[in-house]
Design a protein around this motif. Structure first.
Motif, PDB file in Angstrom:
ATOM      1  N   LYS A  94       0.815  -1.250  -0.009  1.00  0.00           N
ATOM      2  CA  LYS A  94       0.074  -0.049   0.066  1.00  0.00           C
ATOM      3  C   LYS A  94       0.773   1.366  -0.022  1.00  0.00           C
ATOM      4  CE  LYS A  94      -4.173  -1.833   2.193  1.00  0.00           C
ATOM      5  NZ  LYS A  94      -4.951  -1.976   3.366  1.00  0.00           N
ATOM      6  N   ASP A  95       1.726   1.158   0.831  1.00  0.00           N
ATOM      7  CA  ASP A  95       2.759   2.387   0.985  1.00  0.00           C
ATOM      8  C   ASP A  95       3.429   2.549  -0.523  1.00  0.00           C
ATOM      9  OD1 ASP A  95       2.368   2.827   3.228  1.00  0.00           O
ATOM     10  OD2 ASP A  95       4.275   1.797   4.269  1.00  0.00           O
ATOM     11  N   SER A  96       3.941   1.441  -1.272  1.00  0.00           N
ATOM     12  CA  SER A  96       4.322   1.458  -2.469  1.00  0.00           C
ATOM     13  C   SER A  96       3.483   2.250  -3.702  1.00  0.00           C
ATOM     14  CB  SER A  96       4.823   0.177  -2.975  1.00  0.00           C
ATOM     15  OG  SER A  96       5.537   0.064  -4.097  1.00  0.00           O
ATOM     16  N   LEU A  97       2.111   1.736  -3.354  1.00  0.00           N
ATOM     17  CA  LEU A  97       1.411   2.196  -4.272  1.00  0.00           C
ATOM     18  C   LEU A  97       1.093   3.907  -4.019  1.00  0.00           C
ATOM     19  CD1 LEU A  97      -0.964   1.871  -6.282  1.00  0.00           C
ATOM     20  CD2 LEU A  97      -2.506   1.216  -4.653  1.00  0.00           C
ATOM     21  N   LYS A  98       1.277   4.168  -2.832  1.00  0.00           N
ATOM     22  CA  LYS A  98       1.146   5.759  -2.511  1.00  0.00           C
ATOM     23  C   LYS A  98       2.060   6.492  -3.020  1.00  0.00           C
ATOM     24  CE  LYS A  98      -1.489   5.368   1.935  1.00  0.00           C
ATOM     25  NZ  LYS A  98      -1.423   5.240   3.412  1.00  0.00           N
ATOM     26  N   GLU A  99       3.450   5.747  -2.794  1.00  0.00           N
ATOM     27  CA  GLU A  99       4.658   6.432  -3.685  1.00  0.00           C
ATOM     28  C   GLU A  99       4.455   6.524  -5.135  1.00  0.00           C
ATOM     29  OE1 GLU A  99       7.501   7.988  -2.422  1.00  0.00           O
ATOM     30  OE2 GLU A  99       6.233   7.789  -0.418  1.00  0.00           O
ATOM     31  N   LYS A 100       4.059   5.536  -5.798  1.00  0.00           N
ATOM     32  CA  LYS A 100       3.890   5.478  -7.105  1.00  0.00           C
ATOM     33  C   LYS A 100       2.663   6.567  -7.598  1.00  0.00           C
ATOM     34  CE  LYS A 100       2.303   2.313 -10.899  1.00  0.00           C
ATOM     35  NZ  LYS A 100       0.928   3.289 -11.307  1.00  0.00           N
ATOM     36  N   LEU A 101       1.681   6.750  -6.558  1.00  0.00           N
ATOM     37  CA  LEU A 101       0.814   7.794  -7.060  1.00  0.00           C
ATOM     38  C   LEU A 101       1.438   9.309  -6.909  1.00  0.00           C
ATOM     39  CD1 LEU A 101      -2.315   6.345  -5.470  1.00  0.00           C
ATOM     40  CD2 LEU A 101      -1.979   6.489  -7.822  1.00  0.00           C
ATOM     41  N   LYS A 102       2.318   9.286  -5.888  1.00  0.00           N
ATOM     42  CA  LYS A 102       2.863  10.730  -5.561  1.00  0.00           C
ATOM     43  C   LYS A 102       3.798  11.032  -6.811  1.00  0.00           C
ATOM     44  CE  LYS A 102       3.281  10.459  -0.679  1.00  0.00           C
ATOM     45  NZ  LYS A 102       4.085  10.853   0.708  1.00  0.00           N
ATOM     46  N   ARG A 103       4.619   9.825  -7.412  1.00  0.00           N
ATOM     47  CA  ARG A 103       5.578   9.996  -8.642  1.00  0.00           C
ATOM     48  C   ARG A 103       4.907  10.574  -9.530  1.00  0.00           C
ATOM     49  NH1 ARG A 103       7.600   5.079  -6.696  1.00  0.00           N
ATOM     50  NH2 ARG A 103       6.725   4.119  -8.495  1.00  0.00           N
ATOM     51  N   GLU A 104       3.561   9.899 -10.081  1.00  0.00           N
ATOM     52  CA  GLU A 104       2.914  10.192 -10.980  1.00  0.00           C
ATOM     53  C   GLU A 104       2.197  11.811 -10.929  1.00  0.00           C
ATOM     54  OE1 GLU A 104      -0.543   7.470 -11.308  1.00  0.00           O
ATOM     55  OE2 GLU A 104       0.842   5.540 -11.637  1.00  0.00           O
ATOM     56  N   LYS A 432      19.585  12.623  -6.237  1.00  0.00           N
ATOM     57  CA  LYS A 432      18.949  13.554  -7.178  1.00  0.00           C
ATOM     58  C   LYS A 432      19.258  12.889  -8.701  1.00  0.00           C
ATOM     59  CE  LYS A 432      17.289  17.612  -5.202  1.00  0.00           C
ATOM     60  NZ  LYS A 432      16.269  17.589  -5.710  1.00  0.00           N
ATOM     61  N   LEU A 433      20.293  12.170  -8.615  1.00  0.00           N
ATOM     62  CA  LEU A 433      20.757  11.536 -10.092  1.00  0.00           C
ATOM     63  C   LEU A 433      20.119  10.436 -10.222  1.00  0.00           C
ATOM     64  CD1 LEU A 433      24.496  12.535  -9.734  1.00  0.00           C
ATOM     65  CD2 LEU A 433      22.701  13.861 -10.863  1.00  0.00           C
ATOM     66  N   TYR A 434      19.301   9.770  -9.373  1.00  0.00           N
ATOM     67  CA  TYR A 434      18.460   8.887  -9.561  1.00  0.00           C
ATOM     68  C   TYR A 434      16.966   8.986  -9.795  1.00  0.00           C
ATOM     69  CZ  TYR A 434      22.461   6.170  -7.522  1.00  0.00           C
ATOM     70  OH  TYR A 434      23.961   5.642  -7.215  1.00  0.00           O
ATOM     71  N   SER A 435      16.213   8.180 -10.837  1.00  0.00           N
ATOM     72  CA  SER A 435      14.900   8.966 -11.249  1.00  0.00           C
ATOM     73  C   SER A 435      14.156   8.848  -9.919  1.00  0.00           C
ATOM     74  CB  SER A 435      14.562   7.755 -12.114  1.00  0.00           C
ATOM     75  OG  SER A 435      15.185   7.841 -13.511  1.00  0.00           O
ATOM     76  N   PHE A 436      13.478   9.888  -9.573  1.00  0.00           N
ATOM     77  CA  PHE A 436      12.545  10.145  -8.577  1.00  0.00           C
ATOM     78  C   PHE A 436      13.091   9.736  -7.162  1.00  0.00           C
ATOM     79  CE2 PHE A 436       9.526   9.464 -11.919  1.00  0.00           C
ATOM     80  CZ  PHE A 436       8.617  10.518 -12.130  1.00  0.00           C
TER      81      PHE A 436
END
Length: 460
Positions: A94-104, A432-436
């Motif tokens: 669930k936390d991973s899904l939240k992070e994914k939505l934040k990235r989007e 910052k040199l790694y994506s997101f």
């Protein structure tokens, strides 16, 4: 309780013997004794359970009653703990899904473009309707497993629009060259090649488009030709095998791009699954003549692509089998077992790595080329720990392997380009040199800084 007393001993014996049979099956037939050290604990436990089960036939009824209570209580406790671990897994998802939505949302805020939420299979199906030549990246690592022991491809599908990966909010693509690598095809026709690169996905160009990969930036900086022979999933043996098959006499400089998990890849490459490619380091005359077999490589990869596609389609269908697997994993106490009996770390193959690098240096020298070694660091080396003080925590294994690798490279007198010290360590926030700023490949800026540092050390 009387009924339990009657069946307790026979049931315990049957279960104990069943566990032993299952352990023998998994360790011998599935893993071919490759994990014998790991399964030795399970063998020992199985034998102890069988002996204890036999002893329960001879104990008095009162002691048997206490034993039944202890066994049932212990099993209930273990299964409750297993349930708790599964619950924790679900929370992490669930936390991973939240992070994914934040990235989007972050991607949309920064670019004004919607984050591409399609799966790789979905974008493949969509683009296939427009361009029949579109393919998914199928690299060397999985290709040999498609029931063809006589051929181990070291590249992808040739002359095709190739869908690679998505970590920056969009899918990266490249038009593969005549041998299935990420290059403009005309690079192979140049009279002189200034740079030839071997490495894994970071060399390959994940997950950016040309001209933002390391090789393309080197072309721009030097205004000279460069060939990218990097492939996602490659380790040291595959790097060397690629040089053996594709190194031409017109190459001036060979760049061995080492990523910080390459020694782990080497452990994998030394297993029986990779028997064919080990011929490259054991037989100086071994070759597959892959330049003349690209049609076979393409055919094999396309078959594998079809099989992978069908497998992914099946995996998207939630059926009873999926639920059954979850139940079986729960019964087998997967989480508890892996917590109590983690797989032992394998020894770092230092001697083998030095042998491979020695062979690579000899090959490059005979070709009248110059070999350089660039060391690329992982995300975990800089994982954020203290926001207030800007302290960064380095992973012990990474540091240990860094020193081992650097010592070997220096011993062999190969120029060592330290991307860790010259690029990432100088950044106020290296993440910052790694994506997101998560465990991804480098950003466009990250790749650019890596390439600029390599160019600075090799331009003369």
């Amino acid at each position: 309780m009387n009924f339990l007393k009657k069946i307790f001993s026979p049931v315990c014996l049957i279960v104990s013997i069943s566990i032993l049979i299952y352990v023998i099956y998994v360790s011998s037939l599935e893993y071919l004794f490759d994990k014998s050290d790991y399964y030795s604990s399970y063998y020992l436990i199985s034998f102890i359970l069988i002996i204890l089960s036999i002893l329960t036939f001879f104990i008095n009824q009162t002691l048997k009653e206490y034993t039944i209570i202890i066994v049932i209580s212990s099993l209930l406790s273990i299964y409750l703990f297993e349930g708790y671990l599964i619950y924790k897994e679900q929370l992490l998802k669930k936390d991973s899904l939240k992070e994914k939505l934040k990235r989007e949302q972050l991607y949309k805020d920064q670019t004004g473009i919607d984050y591409d939420t399609r799966t790789k299979l979905e974008i493949y199906d969509d683009l296939k309707k427009i361009n029949d030549q579109v393919v998914l990246f199928v690299g060397p690592t999985p290709l040999h497993k498609y029931k063809d022991e006589s051929l181990y491809s070291l590249s992808g599908i040739s002359k095709s629009e190739t869908i690679y990966c998505k970590e920056n909010g969009y899918y990266s693509f490249y038009q593969s060259d005549r041998y299935g690598f990420n290059n403009p095809d005309e690079e192979w026709d140049k009279k002189e090649i200034e740079y030839l690169l071997v490495g894994d996905s970071h060399t390959h160009g994940a997950c950016v488009n040309r001209p933002h990969d390391i090789t393309s930036v080197l072309r721009t900086l030097s205004n000279k030709s460069a060939l990218n022979l990097g492939m996602g999933g490659n380790g040291p043996i595959l790097h060397y095998a690629t040089l053996r098959e594709y190194l031409n006499s017109n190459v001036k400089k060979v760049l061995w791009i080492y990523f910080e998990n390459d020694l782990e890849d080497l452990i994998k490459e030394m297993t029986p699954d990779y028997k064919l490619i080990n011929n490259y380091i054991n037989d100086p005359n071994f070759t597959q003549n892959l330049k003349f077999k690209q049609h076979l490589i393409d055919d094999l990869a396309i078959k594998l692509l079809g099989a992978v596609r069908e497998k992914k389609i099946r995996s998207l269908t939630i059926d009873k089998k999926t639920e059954t697997r979850k139940i079986i994993k729960y019964i087998k106490m997967d989480n508890v077992r892996h917590l109590l009996f983690p797989e032992p770390k394998k020894a770092i193959p230092v001697t083998e790595f030095e042998k491979i690098l020695t062979l690579a240096k000899d090959l490059v020298n005979k070709n009248n080329s110059e070999l350089f070694f660039a060391y690329l660091p992982t995300y975990y080396r800089y994982k954020y720990t203290d926001g207030a003080n800007k302290n960064w925590n380095t992973n012990y294994d990474s540091v240990q392997n860094y020193n081992l690798v650097k010592d070997i490279v220096n011993k062999l007198e190969i120029p060592f380009i330290d991307i860790h010290k010259e690029v990432f360590e100088k950044e106020p926030n290296p993440l910052k040199l790694y994506s997101f700023e998560i465990e991804n490949h480098y950003t466009i800026e990250g790749y650019k800084k890596v390439a600029e540092t390599i160019y600075k050390h090799t331009k003369n």
